[in-house]
Structures are given as structure tokens and as C-alpha cells.
Design a protein around this motif. Structure first.
Motif, PDB file in Angstrom:
ATOM      1  N   PRO A 298      -5.879  10.367   7.307  1.00 40.72           N
ATOM      2  CA  PRO A 298      -5.630   8.989   6.857  1.00 40.72           C
ATOM      3  C   PRO A 298      -6.199   8.716   5.471  1.00 40.72           C
ATOM      4  O   PRO A 298      -7.230   9.267   5.071  1.00 40.72           O
ATOM      5  CB  PRO A 298      -6.333   8.145   7.925  1.00 40.72           C
ATOM      6  CG  PRO A 298      -6.423   9.031   9.125  1.00 40.72           C
ATOM      7  CD  PRO A 298      -6.579  10.419   8.598  1.00 40.72           C
TER       8      PRO A 298
ATOM      9  N   THR B 164     -10.074   8.725   3.897  1.00 36.51           N
ATOM     10  CA  THR B 164     -10.947   9.728   4.515  1.00 36.51           C
ATOM     11  C   THR B 164     -11.552  10.631   3.444  1.00 36.51           C
ATOM     12  O   THR B 164     -10.886  11.020   2.483  1.00 36.51           O
ATOM     13  CB  THR B 164     -10.160  10.586   5.520  1.00 36.51           C
ATOM     14  OG1 THR B 164      -9.585   9.756   6.510  1.00 36.51           O
ATOM     15  CG2 THR B 164     -11.060  11.624   6.175  1.00 36.51           C
TER      16      THR B 164
ATOM     17  N   TYR C 164      -8.832  11.713   0.488  1.00 36.13           N
ATOM     18  CA  TYR C 164      -7.433  11.458   0.839  1.00 36.13           C
ATOM     19  C   TYR C 164      -7.069  10.019   0.475  1.00 36.13           C
ATOM     20  O   TYR C 164      -7.839   9.086   0.718  1.00 36.13           O
ATOM     21  CB  TYR C 164      -7.207  11.676   2.337  1.00 36.13           C
ATOM     22  CG  TYR C 164      -7.405  13.099   2.786  1.00 36.13           C
ATOM     23  CD1 TYR C 164      -6.326  13.966   2.931  1.00 36.13           C
ATOM     24  CD2 TYR C 164      -8.683  13.590   3.068  1.00 36.13           C
ATOM     25  CE1 TYR C 164      -6.506  15.279   3.343  1.00 36.13           C
ATOM     26  CE2 TYR C 164      -8.875  14.897   3.478  1.00 36.13           C
ATOM     27  CZ  TYR C 164      -7.787  15.733   3.612  1.00 36.13           C
ATOM     28  OH  TYR C 164      -7.971  17.037   4.023  1.00 36.13           O
TER      29      TYR C 164
ATOM     30  N   GLU D  40      -3.290   7.617  -1.233  1.00 37.41           N
ATOM     31  CA  GLU D  40      -1.830   7.513  -1.326  1.00 37.41           C
ATOM     32  C   GLU D  40      -1.431   7.327  -2.782  1.00 37.41           C
ATOM     33  O   GLU D  40      -2.144   6.687  -3.561  1.00 37.41           O
ATOM     34  CB  GLU D  40      -1.306   6.339  -0.489  1.00 37.41           C
ATOM     35  CG  GLU D  40      -1.373   6.569   1.016  1.00 37.41           C
ATOM     36  CD  GLU D  40      -0.649   5.475   1.799  1.00 37.41           C
ATOM     37  OE1 GLU D  40      -0.182   4.503   1.164  1.00 37.41           O
ATOM     38  OE2 GLU D  40      -0.579   5.602   3.033  1.00 37.41           O
TER      39      GLU D  40
ATOM     40  N   ARG E 137       1.336  10.325   0.992  1.00 38.17           N
ATOM     41  CA  ARG E 137      -0.040  10.746   1.272  1.00 38.17           C
ATOM     42  C   ARG E 137      -0.459  11.769   0.223  1.00 38.17           C
ATOM     43  O   ARG E 137       0.293  12.718  -0.075  1.00 38.17           O
ATOM     44  CB  ARG E 137      -0.127  11.363   2.663  1.00 38.17           C
ATOM     45  CG  ARG E 137      -1.523  11.455   3.245  1.00 38.17           C
ATOM     46  CD  ARG E 137      -2.034  10.103   3.732  1.00 38.17           C
ATOM     47  NE  ARG E 137      -1.109   9.540   4.703  1.00 38.17           N
ATOM     48  CZ  ARG E 137      -1.098   9.836   6.004  1.00 38.17           C
ATOM     49  NH1 ARG E 137      -1.969  10.696   6.498  1.00 38.17           N
ATOM     50  NH2 ARG E 137      -0.234   9.252   6.812  1.00 38.17           N
TER      51      ARG E 137
END
Length: 308
Positions: A51, A54, A94, A96, A101
Motif C-alpha cells: 500500500p 508503506t 511505496y 503513487e 503504484r
């Protein structure tokens, strides 16, 4: 008897010539293949899209027991060896980008090269850091229903590592490197899955390969990697893997020097989540074939992963 003495003397001269050539190549070649060959070497479930937001902090320790030294288009020198002790600190974030992603990561590798010898000729060891690896990645396709993930990754390695042009062994390599990688993660049911990757590494020139040497250049190196994974429980998994590398012929002042990269390695891995955010993993590996350097007879990598 006289003829036998001449033959033995000739064999000794040829052996000394090959050892001298190998030492010259080691001095000319930028960096040394040791431990985890590079940040692009994947472990099982490497391409799982976590996600956005993270973070992962990872630490690695890699040991390598290397034996025979082989030169491309030349002999294999049996009385050779190298012990490698490598550590890696890695951070991954992580997020976007444009609705996809994505993420960024950085690797810093450091360690020591010890008990080195080629054809019985002892070499001074080395200690220091490899070039830092800066990386960005994005998933082009994620399908949770079919358990299919496709990712592209880019790496940049500026020449920040420890490098001494007067030393035969170095961890840094005094040149810029870049890598493009594409990966596929495919699951089959609850337990079985595959990780597949291909990467191409591109090299800048080393203008300080060793004193008075001129310019060292290297062709693109190609690599394929595969893991077959079996998840026994949500916390415990085991994997069998393969890595194959080829290409990377090197030239000194435009002349081929007989060095290239050719490795075939088999790998075994097990991973265990102590809790949902903490994992430990162990890899054991062995080179089936190695040309253009040392053969890693036995390697082990211990990894600790913390998510937050």
C-alpha cells in the motif's frame, strides 16, 4: 629427462603469464563481483505491490566462499580463492504516481574482500563501500484477481564507492552505471507463485582503471532471474531460484582484454514473518558456472525486513 625439464619450465612460465594476466585484469576491471552481485538481484516476492505510504527498512549480510578463477577464452586457475563479507542497508518507500503504484529506494553496500589469491599468488584484501544505488519503480499492471503484477525498475549507481587505482581489489568502480529491469509476479492459488525478472546494466567508462592504463569500457550485461515460491502458511515460505548473467565484454583503450560476465547460479531461500511487520529470510546459493572471475562455491545471505 632434459625434455621433461624443458616442458615443466614451459608450463611454469605459461602459468606465471596467465597469473600476471589475471592480476592485470583484476586491476583493470572496475569493481568486483562479490556477495549480492548488485541491488538488482531479487529475492522472492520482491515485486509485491504494498500500500502507498508503506516503508521498508532492510538489512542484509552476505558471505561468499569463492574458489577457481577463470579467464574468458583462457584457463581456469585452481589454486585461487576469495572470502567476501558484505553488508547492505536498504530503504524502500511505496507511493503513487499518476494513479499507478510506485516507489523509490536506496541501497548502500559495504564490506570486505579477504584471503584473496589467484593461482597461488596472494593479493591484498579490500575494505570499504560500493557505489550507492538509487532506484525508482512503478507497476504497469496489477490484477489482484489473477495474482498478476508487472513492474519496471530503474537503477542509477554514481561513482561514490571506495576506489584505489593502485589496488588490485576494489569495492567501488570509479564509473557511472545504470540498469533497466522488468519483473513479473504471478500467483497460482493460495500457495504457489513465480517471480521472473530481466535486467540490462549499462556502464560508463573508467578513466583510472590502474596507473597508465588508459580507458576501460564495458559492454552491456544482461541477466535473467526466476524464483518458484511455495507459501506453506501465511508466515512461512520456501523458494528455489536461478540467476543467469551474460555479456559485459571489456575493452582497454578499445582492445578486448578477455574479460566478460558469465554466471549460472542456483539459489534456495526460506522466509518467516515473526509478526506481520517483521520478516527474516535466509538464502543459500552456488555457482554452477562462472567465467571471467571467481566461482562462488558457497554463498549465504541473511536478510531482516521491517515494515512501518
Amino acid at each position: 629427462m632434459t625434455m621433461m625439464l624443458f616442458r615443466h619450465a614451459g608450463a611454469r612460465r605459461r602459468a606465471r603469464l596467465w597469473i600476471g594476466l589475471c592480476l592485470t585484469l583484476l586491476a583493470a576491471v572496475a569493481g568486483l563481483r562479490a556477495g549480492p552481485a548488485s541491488a538488482q538481484e531479487i529475492m522472492p516476492y520482491e515485486f509485491t505491490p504494498l500500500p502507498a505510504g508503506t516503508n521498508l527498512a532492510l538489512g542484509y549480510y552476505a558471505y561468499g566462499h569463492n574458489t577457481d578463477y577463470s579467464i574468458a577464452r583462457g584457463p581456469t586457475l585452481r589454486n585461487s580463492g576469495l572470502e567476501t563479507h558484505i553488508g547492505i542497508a536498504r530503504f524502500v518507500h511505496y507511493g503513487e504516481v499518476a494513479g499507478l503504484r510506485a516507489g523509490v529506494q536506496a541501497f548502500q553496500t559495504f564490506g570486505s574482500l579477504q584471503d584473496a589469491r589467484i593461482g597461488g599468488q596472494r593479493l591484498d584484501g579490500a575494505f570499504g563501500a560500493q557505489n550507492i544505488a538509487l532506484s525508482a519503480f512503478v507497476w504497469l499492471y496489477i490484477n489482484e484477481a489473477s495474482q498478476t503484477n508487472v513492474i519496471v525498475v530503474g537503477f542509477l549507481n554514481p561513482p561514490t564507492g571506495t576506489y584505489d587505482r593502485f589496488a588490485v581489489l576494489n569495492l567501488g568502480d570509479n564509473r557511472m552505471r545504470g540498469t533497466a529491469q522488468i519483473g513479473l509476479q504471478q500467483g497460482f492459488g493460495e500457495h504457489f507463485g513465480l517471480d521472473l525478472a530481466y535486467d540490462a546494466q549499462f556502464y560508463g567508462d573508467n578513466d583510472r582503471a590502474f596507473p597508465g592504463s588508459g580507458l576501460l569500457s564495458q559492454a552491456t550485461t544482461h541477466r535473467i532471474q526466476a524464483w518458484a515460491n511455495w507459501r506453506w502458511t501465511p508466515s512461512f515460505s520456501t523458494s528455489v531460484g536461478y540467476t543467469g548473467s551474460w555479456g559485459g565484454e571489456q575493452r582497454l583503450n578499445g582492445v578486448l582484454i578477455g574479460a566478460r560476465t558469465e554466471i549460472q547460479r542456483i539459489r534456495f531461500h526460506s522466509g518467516y514473518f515473526i509478526d506481520p511487520t517483521l520478516q527474516v529470510g535466509l538464502e543459500l546459493n552456488h555457482d554452477l558456472r562462472a567465467v571471467g572471475g571467481f566461482k562462488q562455491e558457497f554463498g549465504a545471505i541473511l536478510r531482516v525486513l521491517k515494515a512501518f
